[in-house]
Design an enzyme around this catalytic site. Sequence first.
Site, PDB file in Angstrom:
ATOM      1  N   TYR A   1     -12.491  -1.943  12.804  1.00 17.01           N
ATOM      2  CA  TYR A   1     -12.988  -0.728  12.146  1.00 17.01           C
ATOM      3  C   TYR A   1     -14.466  -0.478  12.412  1.00 17.01           C
ATOM      4  CZ  TYR A   1      -8.584  -0.530   9.660  1.00 17.01           C
ATOM      5  OH  TYR A   1      -7.247  -0.438   9.363  1.00 17.01           O
TER       6      TYR A   1
ATOM      7  N   GLU B   1      -5.578   2.033  -1.172  1.00 17.75           N
ATOM      8  CA  GLU B   1      -6.618   1.351  -0.404  1.00 17.75           C
ATOM      9  C   GLU B   1      -7.220   0.202  -1.232  1.00 17.75           C
ATOM     10  OE1 GLU B   1      -7.399   1.057   2.604  1.00 17.75           O
ATOM     11  OE2 GLU B   1      -9.379   0.172   2.451  1.00 17.75           O
ATOM     12  N   TRP B   2      -6.345  -0.729  -1.621  1.00 20.03           N
ATOM     13  CA  TRP B   2      -6.752  -1.968  -2.291  1.00 20.03           C
ATOM     14  C   TRP B   2      -7.712  -1.697  -3.452  1.00 20.03           C
ATOM     15  CZ3 TRP B   2      -3.011  -4.882  -1.015  1.00 20.03           C
ATOM     16  CH2 TRP B   2      -2.471  -4.838   0.263  1.00 20.03           C
TER      17      TRP B   2
ATOM     18  N   ASN C   1      -1.444 -10.801   7.872  1.00 11.66           N
ATOM     19  CA  ASN C   1      -2.455  -9.802   8.181  1.00 11.66           C
ATOM     20  C   ASN C   1      -3.841 -10.302   7.782  1.00 11.66           C
ATOM     21  OD1 ASN C   1      -3.334  -6.971   8.845  1.00 11.66           O
ATOM     22  ND2 ASN C   1      -4.054  -7.112   6.736  1.00 11.66           N
ATOM     23  N   GLU C   2      -4.733 -10.362   8.755  1.00 16.34           N
ATOM     24  CA  GLU C   2      -6.146 -10.640   8.488  1.00 16.34           C
ATOM     25  C   GLU C   2      -6.373 -11.855   7.598  1.00 16.34           C
ATOM     26  OE1 GLU C   2      -7.724  -6.944   6.974  1.00 16.34           O
ATOM     27  OE2 GLU C   2      -7.600  -5.987   8.936  1.00 16.34           O
TER      28      GLU C   2
ATOM     29  N   TRP D   1      -4.397   3.151  12.088  1.00 14.21           N
ATOM     30  CA  TRP D   1      -4.301   2.940  10.640  1.00 14.21           C
ATOM     31  C   TRP D   1      -4.789   4.218   9.981  1.00 14.21           C
ATOM     32  CZ3 TRP D   1      -2.198  -0.799   7.633  1.00 14.21           C
ATOM     33  CH2 TRP D   1      -2.377  -0.630   6.260  1.00 14.21           C
TER      34      TRP D   1
ATOM     35  N   HIS E   1       1.169  -9.106   4.101  1.00 15.95           N
ATOM     36  CA  HIS E   1      -0.015  -8.249   4.012  1.00 15.95           C
ATOM     37  C   HIS E   1      -0.519  -8.291   2.564  1.00 15.95           C
ATOM     38  CE1 HIS E   1      -2.053  -4.778   6.343  1.00 15.95           C
ATOM     39  NE2 HIS E   1      -2.722  -4.874   5.206  1.00 15.95           N
TER      40      HIS E   1
ATOM     41  N   GLU F   1      -4.730  -2.295  14.330  1.00 19.26           N
ATOM     42  CA  GLU F   1      -5.228  -1.319  13.343  1.00 19.26           C
ATOM     43  C   GLU F   1      -6.548  -0.769  13.846  1.00 19.26           C
ATOM     44  OE1 GLU F   1      -5.877  -2.532   9.223  1.00 19.26           O
ATOM     45  OE2 GLU F   1      -3.957  -3.606   9.192  1.00 19.26           O
TER      46      GLU F   1
ATOM     47  N   GLN G   1       0.802  -1.219   0.000  1.00 18.82           N
ATOM     48  CA  GLN G   1       0.000   0.000   0.000  1.00 18.82           C
ATOM     49  C   GLN G   1       0.843   1.281   0.000  1.00 18.82           C
ATOM     50  OE1 GLN G   1      -2.531  -1.735   3.340  1.00 18.82           O
ATOM     51  NE2 GLN G   1      -4.027  -0.446   2.315  1.00 18.82           N
TER      52      GLN G   1
HETATM   53  C1  GBH Z   1      -7.668  -3.455   6.842  1.00 16.56           C
HETATM   54  O1  GBH Z   1      -8.665  -4.380   6.506  1.00 16.56           O
HETATM   55  C2  GBH Z   1      -6.396  -3.782   6.086  1.00 16.56           C
HETATM   56  O2  GBH Z   1      -5.501  -4.525   6.895  1.00 16.56           O
HETATM   57  C3  GBH Z   1      -5.697  -2.583   5.549  1.00 16.56           C
HETATM   58  O3  GBH Z   1      -4.714  -2.973   4.636  1.00 16.56           O
HETATM   59  C4  GBH Z   1      -6.690  -1.616   4.959  1.00 16.56           C
HETATM   60  O4  GBH Z   1      -6.084  -0.530   4.329  1.00 16.56           O
HETATM   61  C5  GBH Z   1      -7.583  -1.145   6.088  1.00 16.56           C
HETATM   62  O5  GBH Z   1      -8.245  -2.224   6.653  1.00 16.56           O
HETATM   63  C6  GBH Z   1      -8.661  -0.158   5.655  1.00 16.56           C
HETATM   64  O6  GBH Z   1      -9.575  -0.768   4.788  1.00 16.56           O
HETATM   65  O7  GBH Z   1     -15.726  -3.759  -0.331  1.00 16.56           O
HETATM   66  O8  GBH Z   1     -15.764  -6.107  -0.853  1.00 16.56           O
HETATM   67  O9  GBH Z   1     -13.810  -4.784  -1.314  1.00 16.56           O
HETATM   68  C7  GBH Z   1      -9.911  -4.225   7.152  1.00 16.56           C
HETATM   69  C8  GBH Z   1     -10.911  -5.259   6.672  1.00 16.56           C
HETATM   70  C9  GBH Z   1     -11.650  -6.276   4.651  1.00 16.56           C
HETATM   71  C10 GBH Z   1     -12.240  -4.055   5.090  1.00 16.56           C
HETATM   72  C11 GBH Z   1     -11.940  -6.096   3.182  1.00 16.56           C
HETATM   73  C12 GBH Z   1     -12.557  -3.848   3.621  1.00 16.56           C
HETATM   74  C13 GBH Z   1     -13.160  -4.834   1.551  1.00 16.56           C
HETATM   75  C14 GBH Z   1     -14.466  -5.411   1.160  1.00 16.56           C
HETATM   76  N1  GBH Z   1     -11.229  -5.054   5.257  1.00 16.56           N
HETATM   77  N2  GBH Z   1     -12.958  -5.087   2.987  1.00 16.56           N
HETATM   78  S1  GBH Z   1     -14.967  -4.978  -0.444  1.00 16.56           S
END
Ligand code: GBH
Length: 442
Positions: A290, A403-404, A164-165, A396, A120, A349, A19
């Site tokens: 979260y 953000e993925w 991670n997770e 975090w 991660h 986080e 990230q």
């Molecule tokens: C964390 O995940 C991560 O460890 C971190 O890398 C990330 O930046 C942070 O949260 C903030 O998001 O809408 O179907 O794509 C938290 C759990 C699981 C929340 C996946 C978001 C995405 C679902 N995350 N989810 S989707």
Amino acid sequence: MSRSFPSDFLWGVAASAFQTEGAVDADGRGKSVWDVYSHTPGRTTNGDTADIACDHYHRYPEDIALMRGLGVKAYRLSTAWPRIFPTGSGQINQRGLDFYDRVIDLCLHEGIEPWICLHHWDMPVAVEDNGGWRNRDTAKIFADYAAVIARHFGDRVKRFAPINEPNVIPWVAYNVGRHAPGKQDYPSSLQAIHTLNLAHGYSVKAVRAEAPHAEVGNIVSLGPVRPHYDDAAHEEARILGDCLWRRVTVDPLWLGTYPEPIAKDMEPYIQRDDMADIAQKMDFFGLNHYNPVFVGPNKNTTFGVAETAPPTGMGPLTDVNWMVDPAAFLEQIRDTSARYGKPTIYITENGASYPDALTPDRRVIDNDRIAYFNGYLNALLDALDEGHDIRGYFAWSLMDNFEWGRGYSKRFGLVYVDYPTLQRIPKQSYHWLSKVIKANAV
Ligand code: GBH
């Protein structure tokens, strides 16, 4: 009235390699599944990739200076498996280790304790091509990688966490297919759950062997699971969702068993000794939190259940539509304490995304984020008052980052990143949290 944290409470920030680092071709790094996924049209918001990200790979001295200014005593980073083993296993890439040497040595010099998370989500493509988490052999090569990291950094790094997770991976990457590698396939999701658990167990053993003085714990993202509607189908989805989200990658580690609703389905994947190998003794429970997670039945997913938006009227939401609910944080801490035998907990986080904007004089006034942190830190203090063993808190994240699936469209940082210039601009919340940390009170 201000409320104090324990005198030895550990304040930190968390981030991850993919990230923030960018420099995806630097110094012999191999490709990860997220490079491929983010370069696939239609997968991420605006087609964003992490080729540059925050350029933390080159700007880490500035970022560590920002941590120092914030007053944190710990930095949770992840090492990128494809920087160390470009194809997942085989020849070690020394230049990958050199980068983390530079980061870790500078952290230590600044009085910041580096915590290493070994994975991660940036799995080397070559490993995915062999089935990734859907192939149980991946657990073994992951442990080999863990051994290399622990051997090399164990003289300086005192806290390690394997993955991670792990709960997010089967759920989001193999169920709804919204994370790399973007699959929807029920049996392979079950194998993925089991391989992740095995990889955890094998790598804990490897870290203990190579870094006997280090502490090891798991890191998982948990929040109370709630039905989107109040009817029988949603209640069924809640039970399964709770099992898949909160239990399948935690119960085996801490209790040595798979949770009831899925135990039968897991049987074909379990070999002799597996459950004992998975249930390694751990030093801490890393809790990412979260929001409460709302679920409903969804036939387009492999598990038949998926996350939904919160029902309307649930009060304030963050920019990613997560409910702001500090009471759910307290509820989650109680659940973790009670179910897993009062473990030592670190909040590894917690944070929020809001649509930050620069003012004409280039400041960011993020009062919503300050209110979020204030609420969640007060809930943490309530949990401490109840006697839960919480030793530290990692926000975090230090700065906005990739953000993925949502790319750069969502910001979680205490520091604003102006992507066109890569300039870092501490937000109001950075200054606020810095005061909290210095006072050790909120
Ligand atoms: C964390 O995940 C991560 O460890 C971190 O890398 C990330 O930046 C942070 O949260 C903030 O998001 O809408 O179907 O794509 C938290 C759990 C699981 C929340 C996946 C978001 C995405 C679902 N995350 N989810 S989707």
